[in-house]
Design a protein around this motif. Structure first.
Motif, mmCIF file in Angstrom:
data_model
loop_
_atom_site.group_PDB
_atom_site.id
_atom_site.type_symbol
_atom_site.label_atom_id
_atom_site.label_comp_id
_atom_site.label_asym_id
_atom_site.label_seq_id
_atom_site.Cartn_x
_atom_site.Cartn_y
_atom_site.Cartn_z
ATOM 1 N N ASP A 56 17.205 4.979 -6.693
ATOM 2 C CA ASP A 56 17.944 3.997 -7.494
ATOM 3 C C ASP A 56 17.047 3.310 -8.515
ATOM 4 O O ASP A 56 17.472 3.029 -9.643
ATOM 5 N N TYR A 57 15.803 3.032 -8.142
ATOM 6 C CA TYR A 57 14.888 2.332 -9.030
ATOM 7 C C TYR A 57 14.386 3.260 -10.142
ATOM 8 O O TYR A 57 14.181 2.815 -11.278
ATOM 9 N N ILE A 58 14.214 4.537 -9.807
ATOM 10 C CA ILE A 58 13.857 5.518 -10.830
ATOM 11 C C ILE A 58 14.972 5.619 -11.861
ATOM 12 O O ILE A 58 14.732 5.654 -13.080
ATOM 13 N N ASP A 59 16.210 5.625 -11.395
ATOM 14 C CA ASP A 59 17.352 5.714 -12.299
ATOM 15 C C ASP A 59 17.402 4.515 -13.237
ATOM 16 O O ASP A 59 17.655 4.653 -14.440
ATOM 17 N N THR A 60 17.121 3.323 -12.707
ATOM 18 C CA THR A 60 17.129 2.109 -13.527
ATOM 19 C C THR A 60 16.063 2.172 -14.615
ATOM 20 O O THR A 60 16.320 1.826 -15.775
ATOM 21 N N LEU A 61 14.863 2.610 -14.255
ATOM 22 C CA LEU A 61 13.783 2.700 -15.228
ATOM 23 C C LEU A 61 14.091 3.742 -16.300
ATOM 24 O O LEU A 61 13.788 3.539 -17.484
ATOM 25 N N LEU A 62 14.701 4.852 -15.900
ATOM 26 C CA LEU A 62 15.028 5.906 -16.863
ATOM 27 C C LEU A 62 16.106 5.463 -17.849
ATOM 28 O O LEU A 62 16.127 5.919 -18.997
ATOM 29 N N ARG A 63 16.990 4.591 -17.417
ATOM 30 C CA ARG A 63 18.079 4.138 -18.289
ATOM 31 C C ARG A 63 17.604 3.185 -19.380
ATOM 32 O O ARG A 63 18.297 2.998 -20.379
ATOM 33 N N ASP A 64 16.440 2.587 -19.187
ATOM 34 C CA ASP A 64 15.932 1.608 -20.155
ATOM 35 C C ASP A 64 15.282 2.352 -21.321
ATOM 36 O O ASP A 64 14.234 2.991 -21.148
ATOM 37 N N PRO A 65 15.866 2.305 -22.509
ATOM 38 C CA PRO A 65 15.304 3.056 -23.642
ATOM 39 C C PRO A 65 13.948 2.547 -24.107
ATOM 40 O O PRO A 65 13.237 3.255 -24.824
ATOM 41 N N SER A 66 13.574 1.335 -23.708
ATOM 42 C CA SER A 66 12.285 0.791 -24.137
ATOM 43 C C SER A 66 11.132 1.272 -23.267
ATOM 44 O O SER A 66 9.961 1.096 -23.617
ATOM 45 N N ILE A 67 11.432 1.893 -22.106
ATOM 46 C CA ILE A 67 10.397 2.356 -21.180
ATOM 47 C C ILE A 67 10.107 3.828 -21.440
ATOM 48 O O ILE A 67 11.012 4.665 -21.387
ATOM 49 N N GLY A 76 17.859 -8.938 -6.626
ATOM 50 C CA GLY A 76 18.620 -7.806 -6.101
ATOM 51 C C GLY A 76 18.411 -6.535 -6.889
ATOM 52 O O GLY A 76 18.725 -5.445 -6.410
ATOM 53 N N SER A 77 17.883 -6.649 -8.118
ATOM 54 C CA SER A 77 17.670 -5.471 -8.954
ATOM 55 C C SER A 77 16.545 -5.741 -9.937
ATOM 56 O O SER A 77 16.121 -6.894 -10.139
ATOM 57 N N ILE A 78 16.077 -4.690 -10.586
ATOM 58 C CA ILE A 78 14.986 -4.803 -11.551
ATOM 59 C C ILE A 78 15.421 -5.618 -12.766
ATOM 60 O O ILE A 78 14.685 -6.472 -13.256
ATOM 61 N N LYS A 79 16.615 -5.358 -13.266
ATOM 62 C CA LYS A 79 17.093 -6.075 -14.444
ATOM 63 C C LYS A 79 17.365 -7.545 -14.146
ATOM 64 O O LYS A 79 17.176 -8.404 -15.000
ATOM 65 N N GLU A 80 17.821 -7.864 -12.946
ATOM 66 C CA GLU A 80 18.025 -9.261 -12.568
ATOM 67 C C GLU A 80 16.689 -10.001 -12.567
ATOM 68 O O GLU A 80 16.612 -11.171 -12.953
ATOM 69 N N ALA A 81 15.632 -9.304 -12.144
ATOM 70 C CA ALA A 81 14.313 -9.929 -12.129
ATOM 71 C C ALA A 81 13.862 -10.288 -13.536
ATOM 72 O O ALA A 81 13.223 -11.328 -13.748
ATOM 73 N N ARG A 82 14.205 -9.469 -14.527
ATOM 74 C CA ARG A 82 13.807 -9.775 -15.907
ATOM 75 C C ARG A 82 14.450 -11.082 -16.373
ATOM 76 O O ARG A 82 13.821 -11.871 -17.087
ATOM 77 N N ILE A 83 15.701 -11.307 -15.961
ATOM 78 C CA ILE A 83 16.370 -12.562 -16.316
ATOM 79 C C ILE A 83 15.651 -13.744 -15.661
ATOM 80 O O ILE A 83 15.456 -14.796 -16.274
ATOM 81 N N GLU A 84 15.246 -13.557 -14.383
ATOM 82 C CA GLU A 84 14.514 -14.613 -13.690
ATOM 83 C C GLU A 84 13.183 -14.886 -14.372
ATOM 84 O O GLU A 84 12.762 -16.045 -14.503
ATOM 85 N N PHE A 85 12.493 -13.844 -14.813
ATOM 86 C CA PHE A 85 11.202 -14.027 -15.491
ATOM 87 C C PHE A 85 11.355 -14.830 -16.775
ATOM 88 O O PHE A 85 10.471 -15.604 -17.137
ATOM 89 N N SER A 86 12.451 -14.632 -17.467
ATOM 90 C CA SER A 86 12.675 -15.347 -18.721
ATOM 91 C C SER A 86 12.738 -16.844 -18.501
ATOM 92 O O SER A 86 12.453 -17.633 -19.412
ATOM 93 N N ARG A 87 13.126 -17.257 -17.281
ATOM 94 C CA ARG A 87 13.211 -18.680 -16.969
ATOM 95 C C ARG A 87 11.858 -19.260 -16.570
ATOM 96 O O ARG A 87 11.720 -20.466 -16.424
#
Length: 368
Positions: free
Chosen positions: A109-120, A71-82
């Motif tokens: 919305d996706y641009i906003d998510t990427l901008l909020r991540d300080p590691s990107i 449902g979101s970019i950050k949720e996908a990162r959790i799925e990838f960890s598995r």
């Protein structure tokens, strides 16, 4: 006293070691995402893929591709960890690929998510894929085992010649949040045995609206900004049944925009592109060492560029995308109150825009 001091020092060092343990990053245990793709899936979810280089010298593959629907970019990162034994991180992200169908419904919305991540980093490249972004990222092209790196290098090369805009996450978000210009991004597509740059995507705010072909990319660039490099091949008709082609290279361009107020909220805008360059190829019969013939060729080149630029401007006004930033110059000619009361999105399609081109041939090699 000395014994107590020694105990305190030992405890302090132990605390430091404990803190370092929580922050340690072992390279072999990190999955450093270099390219990520985002596509529209069913039920308005995202199909997300991440490409991670494999640094194990004993491995037979050069990368690991992780794909999930979330449902979101950050949720996908959790799925990838598995799905992997690596800790997935985004600090090495170089390029984000957005599928065309997702771009059509909006990327804000996706641009906003990427901008909020300080590691990107803000310098991450921003690309639209004509088709499914995950499919092209997962494909292995001949001589290019890492598709993400292949696309990244291709974009850098073409942007260096100003054939496409060098669009980063910062530049896209900057224009998206500016009410006087709309963002742009390069388009890449799968052409069978290779990936090719297919043109420039023009957005209305965060939604894809139209495309400029790759062949017209340099013309678009000449009227969007000042350029210090580039080349263009122009067809100037036929002479004695033979096509006349001129290759105009080493371009240097200075763009100027002038706004005229016509009253009643109407505007006329003149865009002047002053271009200097070298003629590396010419298939006509003009003798370029003769000044009059050279000036005639300069006018022919200018007329061809002007005609194509005005055609592009007409298409942009029809789709109501202000990709040239006309609104920025109109805004600068008004007071803040006048601009806020203007409703630029409604006014822009009616603005009278004229393109003007001045061409100077700096040199023509040894051609006589």
């Amino acid at each position: 006293m000395h014994r107590r001091l020694a105990v305190v020092v030992q405890l302090f060092l132990l605390m430091l070691l404990t803190g370092c343990k929580t922050d340690e990053r072992i390279l072999e245990k990190l999955g450093m995402v270099q390219t990520a793709s985002y596509d529209l899936a069913e039920n308005n979810k995202l199909q997300i893929s991440s490409c991670i280089p494999v640094i194990d010298p004993n491995s037979n593959v050069g990368r690991e591709l992780l794909t999930t629907i979330a449902g979101s970019i950050k949720e996908a990162r959790i799925e990838f960890s598995r799905e992997t034994d690596l800790k997935v991180v985004s600090g090495q992200l170089r390029n984000v690929l957005f599928g065309l169908e997702l771009a059509k419904i909006g990327l804000g919305d996706y641009i906003d998510t990427l901008l909020r991540d300080p590691s990107i980093a803000l310098g991450v490249k921003f690309t639209v894929i004509d088709g499914n972004a995950g499919e092209i990222l997962g494909k292995e092209f001949k001589t290019h085992t890492d598709t993400g790196r292949y696309i990244n290098h291709m974009l850098e090369k073409e942007a260096a010649g100003n054939n496409i805009p060098s669009t980063t996450l910062y530049e896209f978000s900057r224009d998206y949040n500016d009410d006087g210009i709309d963002p742009v991004a390069p388009i890449v597509k799968d052409d069978g045995d290779k990936a090719v740059i297919d043109g420039i995507a023009l957005f209305q705010e965060d939604r894809y609206k139209m495309k400029i072909s790759a062949q017209d990319g340099i013309i678009f660039g000449l009227f969007r900004d000042n350029l210090r490099q580039g080349e263009v091949a122009l067809h100037l008709g036929e002479q004695d049944g033979k096509p006349v082609v001129v290759m105009f290279s080493s371009l240097m361009n200075s763009r100027k925009v002038k706004v005229h107020h016509l009253g009643d909220g109407r505007f006329k805008v003149d865009i002047l592109a002053s271009i200097q360059g070298s003629v590396l190829e010419y298939t006509g019969y003009q003798h370029l060492n003769i000044s009059k013939m050279r000036e005639q060729l300069e006018r022919q080149i200018a007329d061809r560029i002007t005609a194509k630029a005005e055609e592009l401007v007409q298409q942009m006004q029809q789709h109501n995308v202000d990709s040239l930033g006309i609104g920025v110059h109109v805004r600068n000619s008004l007071t803040y109150k006048e601009w806020k009361g203007l409703h630029w999105r409604d006014v822009y399609p009616q603005v009278e825009i004229e393109c003007h081109t001045k061409v100077t041939i700096k040199d023509y090699g040894k051609y006589m």
